[in-house]
Design a protein around this motif. Structure first.
Motif, PDB file in Angstrom:
ATOM      1  N   GLY A  86       0.838  -1.183   0.000  1.00  0.00           N
ATOM      2  CA  GLY A  86       0.000   0.000   0.000  1.00  0.00           C
ATOM      3  C   GLY A  86       0.875   1.235   0.000  1.00  0.00           C
ATOM      4  O   GLY A  86       1.967   1.239   0.573  1.00  0.00           O
ATOM      5  N   PRO A  94      -1.202   4.255  -7.049  1.00  0.00           N
ATOM      6  CA  PRO A  94      -1.454   2.849  -7.341  1.00  0.00           C
ATOM      7  C   PRO A  94      -0.980   2.505  -8.756  1.00  0.00           C
ATOM      8  O   PRO A  94      -1.272   3.222  -9.708  1.00  0.00           O
ATOM      9  N   SER A 169      -2.400   3.430   9.743  1.00  0.00           N
ATOM     10  CA  SER A 169      -1.938   4.045   8.509  1.00  0.00           C
ATOM     11  C   SER A 169      -1.336   5.420   8.786  1.00  0.00           C
ATOM     12  O   SER A 169      -0.252   5.753   8.284  1.00  0.00           O
ATOM     13  N   ASP A 207      -2.673   0.365  -3.897  1.00  0.00           N
ATOM     14  CA  ASP A 207      -3.711   1.167  -3.249  1.00  0.00           C
ATOM     15  C   ASP A 207      -3.054   2.234  -2.389  1.00  0.00           C
ATOM     16  O   ASP A 207      -1.833   2.275  -2.245  1.00  0.00           O
ATOM     17  N   TYR A 208      -3.891   3.088  -1.791  1.00  0.00           N
ATOM     18  CA  TYR A 208      -3.414   4.115  -0.865  1.00  0.00           C
ATOM     19  C   TYR A 208      -3.659   3.718   0.595  1.00  0.00           C
ATOM     20  O   TYR A 208      -3.838   4.586   1.450  1.00  0.00           O
ATOM     21  N   ASP A 209      -3.637   2.413   0.892  1.00  0.00           N
ATOM     22  CA  ASP A 209      -3.924   1.943   2.246  1.00  0.00           C
ATOM     23  C   ASP A 209      -5.259   2.556   2.690  1.00  0.00           C
ATOM     24  O   ASP A 209      -6.244   2.425   1.969  1.00  0.00           O
ATOM     25  N   VAL A 219      -8.182   0.620   1.056  1.00  0.00           N
ATOM     26  CA  VAL A 219      -7.770  -0.652   0.478  1.00  0.00           C
ATOM     27  C   VAL A 219      -8.797  -1.759   0.737  1.00  0.00           C
ATOM     28  O   VAL A 219      -9.389  -1.867   1.811  1.00  0.00           O
ATOM     29  N   VAL A 224      -7.268  -4.340  -4.733  1.00  0.00           N
ATOM     30  CA  VAL A 224      -5.906  -4.803  -4.970  1.00  0.00           C
ATOM     31  C   VAL A 224      -5.836  -5.656  -6.233  1.00  0.00           C
ATOM     32  O   VAL A 224      -5.004  -5.437  -7.121  1.00  0.00           O
TER      33      VAL A 224
END
Length: 282
Positions: A86, A94, A169, A207-209, A219, A224
Motif C-alpha cells: 500500500g 497505485p 496508517s 492502493d493508498y492503504d 484498500v 488490490v
C-alpha cells in the motif's frame, strides 16, 4: 547467481525455461515450495513463490528462514523480491513501482527473524538493509524500458493478514516516516543480510492503504486484485531488462556482512552451529 522471490500474483515466472526443481531440506523446515531452477536466455536463475503455488500461506505462515536458507544453499548470491504494497504517500500512485531502501519493523506477532541464537551469537548491521548496487541496477533497467521506479523509500512491515486501520496508517506515514506498507519483507530482508545475500524488493503499489479521507480509496482485496495485473507486468518487464544485462557483483559489501558480526568463538561451536555458520558465511 540470481534468485527471485515472487509475491502476490507471482506463482510462476513468465519466460522461464524450467530445467529442474529442488525440494530442499533446511535446518528450519521446508521452504514455501520446491524451488524452480531455469533459464531466461542464457541466464540461470532460481524462482520461489513466497506464498506457495496456490497462495496458501499467510504472511505470518511463510517460513522465511527456510526460504532464504534454501536459496543460499543452491548458490544464490543476489535476491530480487516482488511484493504488493500500500502507498502511504500521494506521489506513489497505485500502479507505481518502488525500490525501498529502509525498513520499519512493525511486526508484533512471532516470526523467526534470525538464523542465530541457541549458543551462536551474532549482530549484523542493518543500517543500510538493502543492496544499493542491486537497487541501482534495477532502477537503471527500468529507465532502459521507460518504467520509473521510486527510490529511497521506507517500507513499514505489519503482521497482516487483516488490512490496517486508519490509525495505523497515519502512524506509519507520520511518526514512523514510512512511504509503503506491506506484510512480508520483514524478516526476509534481514535474513538475507545475515546470509550475506544482496537483496532488494520491487514494491508494487496497489492502493493508498486507508489514510485518505475518501472511503472509496481505502484498500480492499477487490481493489488490490483489480489494479494489480498491469502493475505486475511492469515489474516483470523491469526484471527481464535487468536479467538481460545481469552481472554478478562478487565484491559487494553485502557479501561480507558477517565479517565482524559473529561474537561466539569458533572453538565454542558444536557441529550443527559450525555447519550453519559455514553456509551463511559462504
Amino acid at each position: 547467481m540470481l534468485g527471485i522471490i515472487g509475491g502476490t500474483g507471482i506463482y510462476q515466472l513468465d519466460g522461464l525455461e524450467v530445467t529442474g526443481e529442488h525440494d530442499v531440506e533446511t535446518p528450519f523446515g521446508k521452504p514455501s515450495t520446491p524451488i524452480v531452477e531455469g533459464k531466461i536466455g542464457v541466464r540461470t536463475l532460481f524462482f520461489l513463490p513466497r506464498h506457495g503455488r496456490q497462495h496458501e500461506l499467510l504472511p505470518s505462515e511463510v517460513n522465511y528462514r527456510a526460504n532464504i536458507w534454501a536459496l543460499k544453499s543452491l548458490g544464490v548470491t543476489q535476491v530480487i523480491g516482488l511484493s504488493a504494497v500500500g502507498s502511504l504517500k500521494k506521489e506513489i500512485a497505485p500502479g507505481d513501482l518502488s525500490l525501498p531502501d529502509q525498513y520499519f519493523d512493525f511486526v508484533k506477532g512471532h516470526r523467526e527473524k534470525t538464523f542465530f541464537g541457541k549458543g551462536l551469537a551474532a549482530h549484523v548491521s542493518t543500517a543500510e538493509p538493502t543492496c544499493q548496487r542491486l537497487s541501482m541496477g534495477l532502477a537503471a533497467a527500468g529507465e532502459r524500458v521507460g518504467i520509473r521506479l521510486h527510490t529511497g523509500k521506507t517500507y513499514g512491515c505489519v503482521d497482516g493478514p487483516r488490512l490496517g486501520t486508519r490509525a495505523e496508517s497515519f502512524f506509519l506515514r507520520g511518526a514512523a516516516g514510512c512511504d509503503l506498507v506491506g506484510m512480508t519483507n520483514v524478516p526476509e530482508v534481514f535474513l538475507a543480510r545475515e546470509a550475506q545475500l544482496c537483496y532488494c524488493t520491487i514494491a508494487i503499489a496497489t492502493d493508498y492503504d486507508c489514510w485518505l479521507d475518501d472511503p472509496n480509496q481505502h484498500v480492499s482485496v477487490e481493489q488490490v486484485i483489480a489494479r494489480y495485473g498491469a502493475s505486475l507486468e511492469k515489474a516483470k518487464t523491469v526484471v527481464s531488462a535487468f536479467i538481460d544485462d545481469y552481472a554478478e557483483d562478487g565484491d559487494c559489501a553485502c557479501r561480507r556482512s558477517l565479517a565482524s558480526a559473529v561474537l561466539t568463538p569458533k572453538e565454542a561451536l558444536n557441529k550443527e552451529q559450525s555447519a550453519l555458520l559455514e553456509l551463511l558465511s559462504s
